[in-house]
Design a protein around this motif. Structure first.
Motif, mmCIF file in Angstrom:
data_model
loop_
_atom_site.group_PDB
_atom_site.id
_atom_site.type_symbol
_atom_site.label_atom_id
_atom_site.label_comp_id
_atom_site.label_asym_id
_atom_site.label_seq_id
_atom_site.Cartn_x
_atom_site.Cartn_y
_atom_site.Cartn_z
ATOM 1 N N ILE A 7 47.667 46.792 45.644
ATOM 2 C CA ILE A 7 46.980 45.648 46.218
ATOM 3 C C ILE A 7 47.058 44.492 45.219
ATOM 4 O O ILE A 7 47.034 44.722 44.010
ATOM 5 N N THR A 8 47.170 43.275 45.747
ATOM 6 C CA THR A 8 47.182 42.093 44.892
ATOM 7 C C THR A 8 45.775 41.533 44.814
ATOM 8 O O THR A 8 45.127 41.307 45.839
ATOM 9 N N VAL A 9 45.317 41.318 43.603
ATOM 10 C CA VAL A 9 43.958 40.867 43.327
ATOM 11 C C VAL A 9 44.018 39.466 42.721
ATOM 12 O O VAL A 9 44.808 39.223 41.805
ATOM 13 N N GLN A 10 43.190 38.575 43.220
ATOM 14 C CA GLN A 10 43.133 37.216 42.675
ATOM 15 C C GLN A 10 42.087 37.164 41.560
ATOM 16 O O GLN A 10 41.033 36.548 41.677
ATOM 17 N N ALA A 11 42.406 37.871 40.490
ATOM 18 C CA ALA A 11 41.583 37.911 39.280
ATOM 19 C C ALA A 11 42.533 38.206 38.126
ATOM 20 O O ALA A 11 43.645 38.694 38.340
ATOM 21 N N SER A 12 42.097 37.919 36.926
ATOM 22 C CA SER A 12 42.951 38.145 35.765
ATOM 23 C C SER A 12 43.219 39.642 35.582
ATOM 24 O O SER A 12 42.394 40.477 35.961
ATOM 25 N N GLU A 14 42.963 41.190 32.899
ATOM 26 C CA GLU A 14 41.891 41.684 32.029
ATOM 27 C C GLU A 14 40.660 42.091 32.843
ATOM 28 O O GLU A 14 40.034 43.113 32.564
ATOM 29 N N ARG A 15 40.317 41.266 33.827
ATOM 30 C CA ARG A 15 39.161 41.573 34.677
ATOM 31 C C ARG A 15 39.404 42.824 35.510
ATOM 32 O O ARG A 15 38.544 43.703 35.608
ATOM 33 N N GLU A 137 37.356 40.298 42.194
ATOM 34 C CA GLU A 137 37.394 38.886 42.577
ATOM 35 C C GLU A 137 36.008 38.248 42.588
ATOM 36 O O GLU A 137 35.902 37.041 42.503
ATOM 37 N N ARG A 138 34.966 39.060 42.666
ATOM 38 C CA ARG A 138 33.603 38.544 42.735
ATOM 39 C C ARG A 138 33.143 37.931 41.416
ATOM 40 O O ARG A 138 32.345 37.008 41.395
ATOM 41 N N ALA A 139 33.654 38.445 40.313
ATOM 42 C CA ALA A 139 33.152 38.001 39.004
ATOM 43 C C ALA A 139 33.673 36.637 38.610
ATOM 44 O O ALA A 139 34.708 36.192 38.908
#
Length: 139
Positions: A7-12, A14-15, A137-139
């Motif tokens: 899955i592709t996540v829109q977060a770094s 590191e996160r 992505e929430r953080a």
């Protein structure tokens, strides 16, 4: 038997790694894990053991066999006639951070167990990926 889901996540990266590698907190963000009990302390490391309870599956103790900090960890659970390897990978791409989970079942009973639980395994790793995406992505 091999199962894989990305899955592709829109977060770094590191996160995503922070969430993915903090196995003790998995029950807080995915319904596929009832409880996690670390059998040692600290960050995950080669040799670390964790007892995991999941709905509809036997309790399993997982031992970390490989870690590349920030990118990948692999662990193994063994039962009579079956060895299950779980991989957890985080990779940076131009589209976002790709998180990939793999499950490989081997041994005389690996194929049978894999076939019997194929639907459940696919649902679990897809659910875990979706929930990992949401919490990262929430953080």
């Amino acid at each position: 038997m091999r199962f894989e889901h990305s899955i592709t996540v829109q977060a770094s990266p590191e996160r995503v790694w922070q969430v993915y590698s903090d196995v003790e907190r998995w029950p807080e963000w995915t319904p596929t894990i009832e409880s996690v009990e670390r059998l040692d302390e600290g960050r995950i490391h080669v040799g670390a053991k964790t007892r995991i309870r999941q709905p509809k599956l036997p309790v399993a103790v997982w031992e970390v066999t490989e870690v590349k900090e920030g990118e990948y960890f692999e662990w193994v659970s063994k039962a009579p006639g079956i060895k299950t390897t779980g991989g957890h990978r985080v990779a940076s791409t131009p589209e976002g951070t790709v998180a990939t989970a793999t499950i490989v079942q081997e041994g005389p009973l690996g194929w049978i167990f894999g076939r019997l639980y194929a639907g459940l395994t696919r649902r679990y790793i897809a659910t875990e990926a979706e929930r990992l995406k949401a919490i990262s992505e929430r953080a």
